[in-house]
Enzyme design. Structure first.
Site, mmCIF file in Angstrom:
data_model
loop_
_atom_site.group_PDB
_atom_site.id
_atom_site.type_symbol
_atom_site.label_atom_id
_atom_site.label_comp_id
_atom_site.label_asym_id
_atom_site.label_seq_id
_atom_site.Cartn_x
_atom_site.Cartn_y
_atom_site.Cartn_z
ATOM 1 N N ARG A 216 0.863 -1.172 0.000
ATOM 2 C CA ARG A 216 0.000 0.000 0.000
ATOM 3 C C ARG A 216 0.902 1.225 0.000
ATOM 4 N NH1 ARG A 216 -3.412 -3.075 -1.234
ATOM 5 N NH2 ARG A 216 -5.527 -3.340 -0.409
ATOM 6 N N GLU B 38 -4.192 7.747 -4.563
ATOM 7 C CA GLU B 38 -4.616 6.994 -5.745
ATOM 8 C C GLU B 38 -6.004 7.434 -6.182
ATOM 9 O OE1 GLU B 38 -4.253 2.799 -4.979
ATOM 10 O OE2 GLU B 38 -2.107 2.931 -4.605
ATOM 11 N N HIS C 186 -2.045 0.326 -9.662
ATOM 12 C CA HIS C 186 -2.535 -0.610 -8.647
ATOM 13 C C HIS C 186 -3.217 -1.809 -9.322
ATOM 14 C CE1 HIS C 186 -3.939 -0.780 -4.193
ATOM 15 N NE2 HIS C 186 -3.706 -1.995 -4.664
#
Length: 323
Positions: A235, A264, A283
């Protein structure tokens, strides 16, 4: 009357079709302040999806909620103590995405080491006129040392590929030693400090918790080899992003491969996007159709089991059962 299920952000069509047979399902995307969203949430008994904000403020608006089923292995969005206090179950989807994420990690390592995105542009821009200049050469991956921070299921799947596919030496750091990884992959446990000092590639795989938030910063980057490549597939907030930018600008490390960011989607003004020695991905760790459907199916299993008053396979807050 059918029980109401709120699908959050996304839900693969085969799983949506399965759930609507028995439940009243409504999909909402980024609608936390939308009146229709709040009205449906107030009556919902289940939530399924990605990154639903399971905090006190949101849970206050969901008095009938019995379960939040994450379609992800990560669950930093869920405030488990708060869920337990309210008698709400929280679940995730471990296991089904391990191989897919590990494949991506190895691809990210290769792309960063061999400068593939940069050289793809080199060819497409018509700059390839003859022999490749030495200053565009990449780095070997085979027979190098890979340090894995977080030797869980995904870390083990990465170690397997690195050891047997690329003859890499495996170092690892976790809270507890993993004898099975040492036996299967000839992996060696190291303190975080020594892992960073010894590794040619450092791959961060740990989940985001209070303990891991910001665990890699300026001090850790200074310990790494100037030739080292840093990979983050965990993360974004496990890394102090400003320190990573500084480490790259000061040549404290050679390059970085990133699938996650502090914000993000990543802001287009982020300096990382301007660096040729940084490979950036949106991601995509588990983002193959097969795996996303499998994760959604498992999340639906968790959800329906919980709504039936039974223990879901992947229940995170076991204390809720004693309430």
């Amino acid at each position: 009357m059918k029980k109401k299920i709120l699908a959050y952000q996304s839900l693969e069509q085969p799983v949506y079709d399965r759930l609507v047979e028995d439940y009243d399902v409504r999909l909402f995307k980024n609608a936390e302040h939308d009146t229709e969203f709040l009205e449906f949430l107030r009556e919902a008994e289940g939530v399924i999806g990605f990154e639903f904000p399971g905090n006190a403020a949101m849970l206050d608006k969901a008095p009938n909620l019995k379960i939040i089923s994450n379609v992800s292995v990560g669950y930093n969005n869920l405030h488990l103590d708060e869920l337990t206090k309210r008698g709400i179950m929280g679940t995730n989807t471990p296991g089904v995405l391990d191989d897919t994420v590990a494949d991506m990690a190895m691809g990210l390592m290769l792309a960063t080491a061999r400068r593939m995105p940069e050289l793809d542009g080199y060819v497409k821009q018509g700059l390839w006129k003859g022999l490749l200049p030495n200053d565009l050469f990449g780095m070997d991956v085979h027979h190098k040392t890979l340090g894995i921070i977080g030797m869980g299921r995904i870390g083990s799947a990465i170690a397997k590929r690195a050891r047997f596919g690329f003859d890499m030496d495996i170092l690892y750091h976790t809270r507890k030693k993993k004898p099975e990884a040492e036996e299967q992959f000839n992996a060696s446990y190291r303190s975080l400090e020594n892992l960073l000092k010894e590794s040619d590639y450092v791959c961060l795989v740990t989940p985001l918790t209070d303990e891991t938030r910001g665990m890699i910063g300026s001090e850790q980057f200074r310990l790494m080899k100037p030739s080292a490549i840093f990979l983050n597939i965990s993360r974004g907030d496990t890394v102090v992003e400003e320190d990573l930018i500084d480490a790259l600008q000061q040549n404290e490390i050679a390059a970085a491969g990133l699938d996650v960011f502090a914000q993000e989607p990543v802001d287009t003004s982020n300096p990382l996007l301007q660096m040729k020695n940084v490979v950036t991905l949106p991601h995509i760790g588990s983002s193959t159709y097969e795996t996303e459907v499998a994760m959604a199916q498992l999340a639906a299993d968790n959800l329906t089991t919980g709504l039936e008053g039974k223990k879901p396979e992947n229940l995170l807050n076991l204390d809720v059962l004693g309430r």
